[in-house]
Write a protein that holds these residues in place. Structure first.
Motif, mmCIF file in Angstrom:
data_model
loop_
_atom_site.group_PDB
_atom_site.id
_atom_site.type_symbol
_atom_site.label_atom_id
_atom_site.label_comp_id
_atom_site.label_asym_id
_atom_site.label_seq_id
_atom_site.Cartn_x
_atom_site.Cartn_y
_atom_site.Cartn_z
ATOM 1 N N UNK A 193 -8.737 -6.213 9.122
ATOM 2 C CA UNK A 193 -8.916 -6.074 7.678
ATOM 3 C C UNK A 193 -9.326 -4.653 7.290
ATOM 4 N N UNK A 194 -9.749 -3.835 8.266
ATOM 5 C CA UNK A 194 -10.363 -2.548 7.954
ATOM 6 C C UNK A 194 -9.602 -1.341 8.506
ATOM 7 N N UNK A 195 -8.490 -1.572 9.169
ATOM 8 C CA UNK A 195 -7.733 -0.471 9.755
ATOM 9 C C UNK A 195 -6.578 -0.079 8.838
ATOM 10 N N UNK A 196 -6.287 1.214 8.711
ATOM 11 C CA UNK A 196 -5.275 1.675 7.762
ATOM 12 C C UNK A 196 -3.912 1.007 7.915
ATOM 13 N N UNK A 197 -3.488 0.744 9.156
ATOM 14 C CA UNK A 197 -2.156 0.201 9.365
ATOM 15 C C UNK A 197 -2.075 -1.313 9.152
ATOM 16 N N UNK A 198 -3.211 -1.995 9.124
ATOM 17 C CA UNK A 198 -3.182 -3.458 9.002
ATOM 18 C C UNK A 198 -3.919 -3.999 7.780
ATOM 19 N N UNK A 199 -4.765 -3.203 7.169
ATOM 20 C CA UNK A 199 -5.512 -3.671 5.995
ATOM 21 C C UNK A 199 -4.580 -4.026 4.844
ATOM 22 N N UNK A 200 -3.398 -3.420 4.808
ATOM 23 C CA UNK A 200 -2.467 -3.647 3.698
ATOM 24 C C UNK A 200 -1.934 -5.074 3.646
#
Length: 519
Positions: A193-200
């Motif tokens: 939920x907090x990483x740039x590549x996966x939060x989206x």
């Protein structure tokens, strides 16, 4: 808040079942009922069509429980089983039988694209296809179903995690994953939920308490922690009535070059505003009048060179040194930086060109005192650890660097992550307005000022990142994202400290609210 790994969540489920003398089916009922309660409180019986898509594992079982409760409470529910395999989990089968007992509209079996239902933009989609246990490639027609969700423009609510997402790797293709408007996560948020590549893949998320065993939750150590007000509040050290400036240390900020004295000004102001007792700055001669005029509280030391630092010498005994902002990477400056590191024994916070000089000559990393704090933005981090293939690889490389040299690395970003060996601390404050020139200089100053007062380097990093983001959150209410500048973060730092002790506003009870409205 602890962020449990996938393996820890499975262990917590098992322990909870044993210690509370319940079955896994009971725990599933409890968890999915929490999702129903969340929806019911917001929908209040509204007859919006709700399309519940269930996989054939335990996440699908959660979906079946939810659909059953929605049906028995009179909602307009359409239930589907996404039949991507012949295998079924035990708890899925139990809840499949249960839902058939409460409705004549049995779940519709989906086996290919021709089976996809019509969904309107005003409908609601509940995604309960895959959970955290996804261990197989997603078949093409199921990927097409996820794209179908997006194309409908309907609000999509994911159960526990957006389907198609793994907890420990980045998807190869964004079409392989559900794009959720909201995710209700069981017991713990997920690192993705907090990483740039996966939060989206989820616009918003919320954690639901499903009653995991209390002892397990309290005693299990996690590699990842989520940092908010109630995590940093115990770190705060109040000031004694009879304290004086000597009790809060003497910080030294080293940096600046011709045209970049502003960086040192911001860092030193932030350092003093964070609570350092005294702040001195070491700069080239060209910055003397600037610092003395713009920041009279600082004491100024200068290099003999007019435009850049060429020899770092001073006759004070600082408690902590922040170095690198506006420093430049000139050959003579690089040599001065190296000579300084060879003799320095004082705790360090290194930012900007200090990081670039370390990246240029990685042997200098061996000279850093234990628990030195590095505060890189993504490009500076890449220079230090090398290119990474994805966010998980980035964290792996950063943890390796942290462990090798026993240093703390503050990975700046939308959710800044403080890395200390294998441990990750994810910050929850901050906003896009902080993406502005000088914001990093201010952060370096805040962390330096906290170390000056006696906070250890890890506490200062975690607390400093929180305060920096919170100050920006308060300031943005007055300035908006576009007009927020680094100086505003310093100006609102005091309010960020005060906010630590503010209680949430008490909500009026419904009856009280009605009475107030009628007066």
């Amino acid at each position: 808040m602890k962020i449990f790994s996938k393996e820890q969540i499975y262990e917590g489920d098992k322990l909870t079942a044993v210690r509370q003398n319940i079955t896994s089916t009971d725990l599933m009922e409890r968890a999915a009922t929490q999702i129903f309660n969340w929806m019911h409180m917001r929908m209040q019986g509204a007859q919006v069509p709700v399309h519940v898509f269930c996989g054939i594992g335990n996440n699908g079982g959660d979906g079946l429980v939810l659909a059953r409760h929605l049906i028995t409470h009179g909602y307009n529910v359409h239930t589907y089983v996404v039949n991507y395999s012949d295998k079924r989990s035990k708890d899925f089968l139990i809840n499949y039988d249960r839902i058939k007992n409460v409705t004549k509209k049995w779940p519709i079996l989906l086996k290919c694209e021709d089976d996809f239902p019509e969904i309107h933009p005003d409908d609601i989609i509940v995604d309960a296809v895959f959970g955290i246990g996804l261990n197989r490639p997603v078949v093409d027609w199921v990927k097409a179903l996820f794209v179908h969700f997006r194309n409908t423009k309907a609000f999509t609510l994911s159960v526990d995690i957006p389907s198609g997402l793994h907890t420990d790797k980045v998807p190869e293709n964004e079409n392989d994953v559900v794009h959720a408007g909201y995710t209700l996560s069981f017991a713990t948020p997920k690192l993705i939920f907090f990483l740039p590549q996966t939060a989206k893949y989820t616009v918003q998320w919320e954690v639901l308490d499903i009653g995991l065993d209390t002892e397990f939750v309290q005693t299990t150590n996690t590699e990842v922690e989520l940092i908010g007000k109630y995590e940093v509040l115990p770190m705060y050290v109040p000031r004694d009535k009879f304290s004086h400036k000597g009790n809060f240390g003497h910080s030294l900020i080293i940096g600046g070059s011709y045209g970049k004295i502003g960086a040192v000004t911001l860092a030193s102001k932030a350092c003093l505003s964070a609570g350092a007792g005294l702040v001195s700055v070491f700069i080239p001669k060209c910055g003397y009048n600037v610092l003395q005029t713009s920041f009279p509280e600082a004491m100024v030391l200068t290099d003999d060179n007019e435009t850049r630092i060429t020899n770092i010498t001073f006759d004070i005994e600082p408690t902590v040194i922040g170095v690198g902002v506006g420093l430049g990477t000139n050959t003579s400056t690089a040599k001065a930086f190296e000579n300084f590191l060879k003799i320095n024994k004082v705790p360090l916070v290194i930012d900007a060109d200090g990081l670039n000089l370390l990246a240029t000559n990685k042997d200098l990393l061996k000279l850093l005192p234990e628990n030195t704090v590095l505060t890189p933005h993504p490009k500076e981090l890449e220079r230090l650890v090398g290119k990474w293939k994805d966010d998980f690889d980035k964290l792996k490389k950063t943890k390796a660097l942290s462990k090798k040299y026993k240093i703390i690395i503050v990975v700046k970003g939308a959710n800044t992550i403080t890395v200390a060996g294998n441990k990750l601390y994810i910050n929850t404050t901050g906003n896009p307005g902080l993406a502005t020139a000088g914001s990093g200089d201010v952060l370096m100053g805040i962390i330096t000022g906290l170390i000056s007062q006696g906070y250890n380097s890890l506490q200062a990093s975690i607390f400093g990142v929180y305060l920096h983001g919170k100050s920006g959150d308060i300031a943005v209410n007055d300035y908006g994202y576009q007009s927020l500048i680094a100086s505003h973060v310093i100006d609102y730092l005091g309010e960020a400290f005060i906010d630590l002790f503010k209680q949430p506003e008490q909500q009026q009870a419904p009856q009280e609210a009605d009475e107030a409205a009628n007066q």
